[in-house]
Design a protein around this motif. Structure first.
Motif, PDB file in Angstrom:
ATOM      1  N   ASP A 178       0.847  -1.184   0.000  1.00  0.00           N
ATOM      2  CA  ASP A 178       0.000   0.000   0.000  1.00  0.00           C
ATOM      3  C   ASP A 178       0.885   1.237   0.000  1.00  0.00           C
ATOM      4  OD1 ASP A 178      -2.206   1.699   0.186  1.00  0.00           O
ATOM      5  OD2 ASP A 178      -2.246   1.602   2.373  1.00  0.00           O
ATOM      6  N   GLY A 179       0.927   1.948  -1.104  1.00  0.00           N
ATOM      7  CA  GLY A 179       1.678   3.192  -1.162  1.00  0.00           C
ATOM      8  C   GLY A 179       3.146   3.000  -1.474  1.00  0.00           C
ATOM      9  N   PRO A 180       3.925   4.054  -1.266  1.00  0.00           N
ATOM     10  CA  PRO A 180       5.336   4.041  -1.669  1.00  0.00           C
ATOM     11  C   PRO A 180       6.280   3.359  -0.674  1.00  0.00           C
ATOM     12  CG  PRO A 180       4.781   6.175  -0.758  1.00  0.00           C
ATOM     13  CD  PRO A 180       3.501   5.380  -0.791  1.00  0.00           C
ATOM     14  N   VAL A 181       5.777   2.944   0.476  1.00  0.00           N
ATOM     15  CA  VAL A 181       6.636   2.337   1.498  1.00  0.00           C
ATOM     16  C   VAL A 181       6.174   0.911   1.762  1.00  0.00           C
ATOM     17  CG1 VAL A 181       7.524   2.516   3.848  1.00  0.00           C
ATOM     18  CG2 VAL A 181       6.993   4.601   2.557  1.00  0.00           C
ATOM     19  N   GLN A 182       7.084  -0.034   1.556  1.00  0.00           N
ATOM     20  CA  GLN A 182       6.810  -1.446   1.818  1.00  0.00           C
ATOM     21  C   GLN A 182       7.668  -1.885   2.999  1.00  0.00           C
ATOM     22  OE1 GLN A 182       4.325  -2.784   0.084  1.00  0.00           O
ATOM     23  NE2 GLN A 182       4.256  -0.798  -0.929  1.00  0.00           N
ATOM     24  N   VAL A 183       7.043  -2.565   3.945  1.00  0.00           N
ATOM     25  CA  VAL A 183       7.765  -3.028   5.128  1.00  0.00           C
ATOM     26  C   VAL A 183       7.483  -4.511   5.323  1.00  0.00           C
ATOM     27  CG1 VAL A 183       8.162  -2.715   7.601  1.00  0.00           C
ATOM     28  CG2 VAL A 183       7.499  -0.746   6.195  1.00  0.00           C
ATOM     29  N   GLN A 184       8.553  -5.262   5.498  1.00  0.00           N
ATOM     30  CA  GLN A 184       8.448  -6.683   5.826  1.00  0.00           C
ATOM     31  C   GLN A 184       9.439  -6.976   6.943  1.00  0.00           C
ATOM     32  OE1 GLN A 184       9.350  -8.841   2.259  1.00  0.00           O
ATOM     33  NE2 GLN A 184      11.484  -8.234   2.241  1.00  0.00           N
ATOM     34  N   TRP A 185       9.381  -8.187   7.478  1.00  0.00           N
ATOM     35  CA  TRP A 185      10.291  -8.536   8.567  1.00  0.00           C
ATOM     36  C   TRP A 185      10.601 -10.021   8.525  1.00  0.00           C
ATOM     37  CZ3 TRP A 185       5.454  -6.451   8.978  1.00  0.00           C
ATOM     38  CH2 TRP A 185       4.426  -7.283   9.415  1.00  0.00           C
ATOM     39  N   ASN A 186      11.772 -10.336   9.074  1.00  0.00           N
ATOM     40  CA  ASN A 186      12.184 -11.728   9.209  1.00  0.00           C
ATOM     41  C   ASN A 186      11.356 -12.390  10.313  1.00  0.00           C
ATOM     42  OD1 ASN A 186      14.092 -11.154   7.282  1.00  0.00           O
ATOM     43  ND2 ASN A 186      15.838 -11.245   8.671  1.00  0.00           N
ATOM     44  N   ASP A 187      11.520 -13.688  10.454  1.00  0.00           N
ATOM     45  CA  ASP A 187      10.798 -14.429  11.482  1.00  0.00           C
ATOM     46  C   ASP A 187      11.179 -13.892  12.863  1.00  0.00           C
ATOM     47  OD1 ASP A 187       9.594 -16.247  13.161  1.00  0.00           O
ATOM     48  OD2 ASP A 187      10.690 -17.983  12.403  1.00  0.00           O
ATOM     49  N   PRO A 188      10.222 -13.345  13.605  1.00  0.00           N
ATOM     50  CA  PRO A 188      10.539 -12.785  14.925  1.00  0.00           C
ATOM     51  C   PRO A 188      11.119 -13.789  15.918  1.00  0.00           C
ATOM     52  CG  PRO A 188       8.434 -11.979  14.173  1.00  0.00           C
ATOM     53  CD  PRO A 188       8.841 -13.062  13.217  1.00  0.00           C
ATOM     54  N   SER A 189      10.923 -15.083  15.715  1.00  0.00           N
ATOM     55  CA  SER A 189      11.501 -16.044  16.659  1.00  0.00           C
ATOM     56  C   SER A 189      13.027 -15.999  16.625  1.00  0.00           C
ATOM     57  CB  SER A 189      10.995 -17.461  16.377  1.00  0.00           C
ATOM     58  OG  SER A 189      11.401 -17.887  15.103  1.00  0.00           O
ATOM     59  N   GLY A 190      13.604 -15.428  15.569  1.00  0.00           N
ATOM     60  CA  GLY A 190      15.047 -15.255  15.490  1.00  0.00           C
ATOM     61  C   GLY A 190      15.520 -13.904  15.982  1.00  0.00           C
ATOM     62  N   PHE A 191      14.594 -13.016  16.345  1.00  0.00           N
ATOM     63  CA  PHE A 191      14.964 -11.686  16.842  1.00  0.00           C
ATOM     64  C   PHE A 191      15.609 -11.799  18.220  1.00  0.00           C
ATOM     65  CE2 PHE A 191      11.518  -9.040  14.424  1.00  0.00           C
ATOM     66  CZ  PHE A 191      12.145  -9.324  13.233  1.00  0.00           C
ATOM     67  N   ALA A 192      16.535 -10.909  18.502  1.00  0.00           N
ATOM     68  CA  ALA A 192      17.194 -10.873  19.808  1.00  0.00           C
ATOM     69  C   ALA A 192      16.177 -10.690  20.931  1.00  0.00           C
ATOM     70  CB  ALA A 192      18.229  -9.755  19.849  1.00  0.00           C
ATOM     71  N   GLU A 193      15.085  -9.993  20.659  1.00  0.00           N
ATOM     72  CA  GLU A 193      14.045  -9.789  21.681  1.00  0.00           C
ATOM     73  C   GLU A 193      13.550 -11.125  22.233  1.00  0.00           C
ATOM     74  OE1 GLU A 193      11.337  -8.146  24.288  1.00  0.00           O
ATOM     75  OE2 GLU A 193      13.035  -7.224  23.276  1.00  0.00           O
ATOM     76  N   LEU A 194      13.447 -12.125  21.387  1.00  0.00           N
ATOM     77  CA  LEU A 194      12.985 -13.436  21.852  1.00  0.00           C
ATOM     78  C   LEU A 194      14.147 -14.339  22.238  1.00  0.00           C
ATOM     79  CD1 LEU A 194      10.089 -14.119  19.356  1.00  0.00           C
ATOM     80  CD2 LEU A 194      10.007 -13.037  21.583  1.00  0.00           C
ATOM     81  N   ARG A 195      15.207 -14.329  21.461  1.00  0.00           N
ATOM     82  CA  ARG A 195      16.348 -15.214  21.737  1.00  0.00           C
ATOM     83  C   ARG A 195      17.010 -14.900  23.066  1.00  0.00           C
ATOM     84  NH1 ARG A 195      20.441 -14.052  18.801  1.00  0.00           N
ATOM     85  NH2 ARG A 195      19.552 -12.336  17.698  1.00  0.00           N
ATOM     86  N   GLN A 196      17.097 -13.618  23.424  1.00  0.00           N
ATOM     87  CA  GLN A 196      17.828 -13.218  24.623  1.00  0.00           C
ATOM     88  C   GLN A 196      16.926 -12.864  25.806  1.00  0.00           C
ATOM     89  OE1 GLN A 196      20.202  -9.949  23.232  1.00  0.00           O
ATOM     90  NE2 GLN A 196      21.376 -11.222  21.831  1.00  0.00           N
ATOM     91  N   SER A 197      15.635 -13.039  25.651  1.00  0.00           N
ATOM     92  CA  SER A 197      14.701 -12.625  26.695  1.00  0.00           C
ATOM     93  C   SER A 197      14.782 -13.531  27.916  1.00  0.00           C
ATOM     94  CB  SER A 197      13.275 -12.630  26.154  1.00  0.00           C
ATOM     95  OG  SER A 197      12.385 -12.229  27.176  1.00  0.00           O
ATOM     96  N   ARG A 198      14.610 -12.932  29.057  1.00  0.00           N
ATOM     97  CA  ARG A 198      14.541 -13.692  30.303  1.00  0.00           C
ATOM     98  C   ARG A 198      13.103 -14.153  30.569  1.00  0.00           C
ATOM     99  NH1 ARG A 198      18.229  -9.436  31.466  1.00  0.00           N
ATOM    100  NH2 ARG A 198      20.285 -10.271  31.896  1.00  0.00           N
ATOM    101  N   ASN A 199      12.179 -13.716  29.712  1.00  0.00           N
ATOM    102  CA  ASN A 199      10.787 -14.139  29.798  1.00  0.00           C
ATOM    103  C   ASN A 199      10.265 -14.231  28.370  1.00  0.00           C
ATOM    104  OD1 ASN A 199       8.047 -14.521  30.151  1.00  0.00           O
ATOM    105  ND2 ASN A 199       7.878 -13.064  31.834  1.00  0.00           N
ATOM    106  N   ARG A 200      10.635 -15.280  27.680  1.00  0.00           N
ATOM    107  CA  ARG A 200      10.302 -15.436  26.261  1.00  0.00           C
ATOM    108  C   ARG A 200       8.805 -15.395  26.021  1.00  0.00           C
ATOM    109  NH1 ARG A 200      12.676 -17.544  21.430  1.00  0.00           N
ATOM    110  NH2 ARG A 200      11.092 -18.522  20.152  1.00  0.00           N
ATOM    111  N   TRP A 201       8.018 -15.988  26.907  1.00  0.00           N
ATOM    112  CA  TRP A 201       6.568 -16.002  26.731  1.00  0.00           C
ATOM    113  C   TRP A 201       6.028 -14.576  26.694  1.00  0.00           C
ATOM    114  CZ3 TRP A 201       2.267 -14.376  29.440  1.00  0.00           C
ATOM    115  CH2 TRP A 201       1.061 -14.848  28.951  1.00  0.00           C
TER     116      TRP A 201
END
Length: 190
Positions: free
Chosen positions: A40-63
């Motif tokens: 939609d429009g001039p800006v396209q945004v996608q992302w890799n699988d979040p399960s590989g993001f540091a937010e989940l990999r390094q979290s002390r509370n993954r859930w």
């Protein structure tokens, strides 16, 4: 005899209704969840699988870290802000490759605080992304990979009334867009 069967049936319906809310959208790592905003429009945004993001990999509370739709909200914010900054004839494609949100969980405070994200200067927001900026004819103006971090996120300008849980990550993206899309830059990537 009918009462135990009716009670069991009601209980089964309640359990089924309760699990209906725990579907995609409530878990950023769900394999069935979208990995891009609709075109939609001039800006396209996608992302890799979040399960590989540091937010989940390094979290002390993954859930707790994987709950919600924070990746989609960041992507929507990025699209909205980029559309404002982008000259009318240009297009921007962004892939979010890694995210580590500001703050972290500190389970040693006890079970009553398991779901509390503590904001400390040792937990800065970090976002890695790849982008391609093109002109109206599709010619590449700029492209690259950026690793964004705001080590002073606690000291930046934030309104006291701002309760957005993604305010630090959004500010990090806003700062990147202003730098990346400014009109007076003399060379690519500055």
């Amino acid at each position: 005899m009918k009462t135990p069967i009716t009670a069991a049936l009601v209980l089964a319906c309640l359990l089924a209704a309760g699990t209906a809310h725990a579907r995609p959208g409530n878990n950023v790592a769900d394999p069935q969840a979208a990995r891009a905003l609709p075109a939609d429009g001039p800006v396209q945004v996608q992302w890799n699988d979040p399960s590989g993001f540091a937010e989940l990999r390094q979290s002390r509370n993954r859930w707790e870290a994987q709950r919600g739709d924070w990746v989609v909200k960041l992507a929507e914010h990025l699209r909205k802000q980029a559309a404002r900054e982008l000259p009318g004839d240009q297009q921007l494609a962004v892939t979010l490759t890694d995210i580590k949100r500001a703050g972290d969980y500190e389970p040693w405070h006890g079970t009553r605080l398991d779901d509390v994200r503590f904001m400390r200067d040792i937990y800065p927001p970090r976002i890695s992304l790849q982008f391609t900026l093109t002109d109206a004819q599709g010619q590449v103006i700029d492209q690259g990979e950026r690793k964004l971090v705001d080590n002073a996120y606690l000291y930046g300008p934030t309104r006291l009334s701002d309760t957005d849980p993604l305010r630090y990550e959004k500010r990090l993206l806003d700062d990147w867009l202003r730098r990346e899309l400014r009109q007076d830059r003399s060379t690519a990537g500055l």
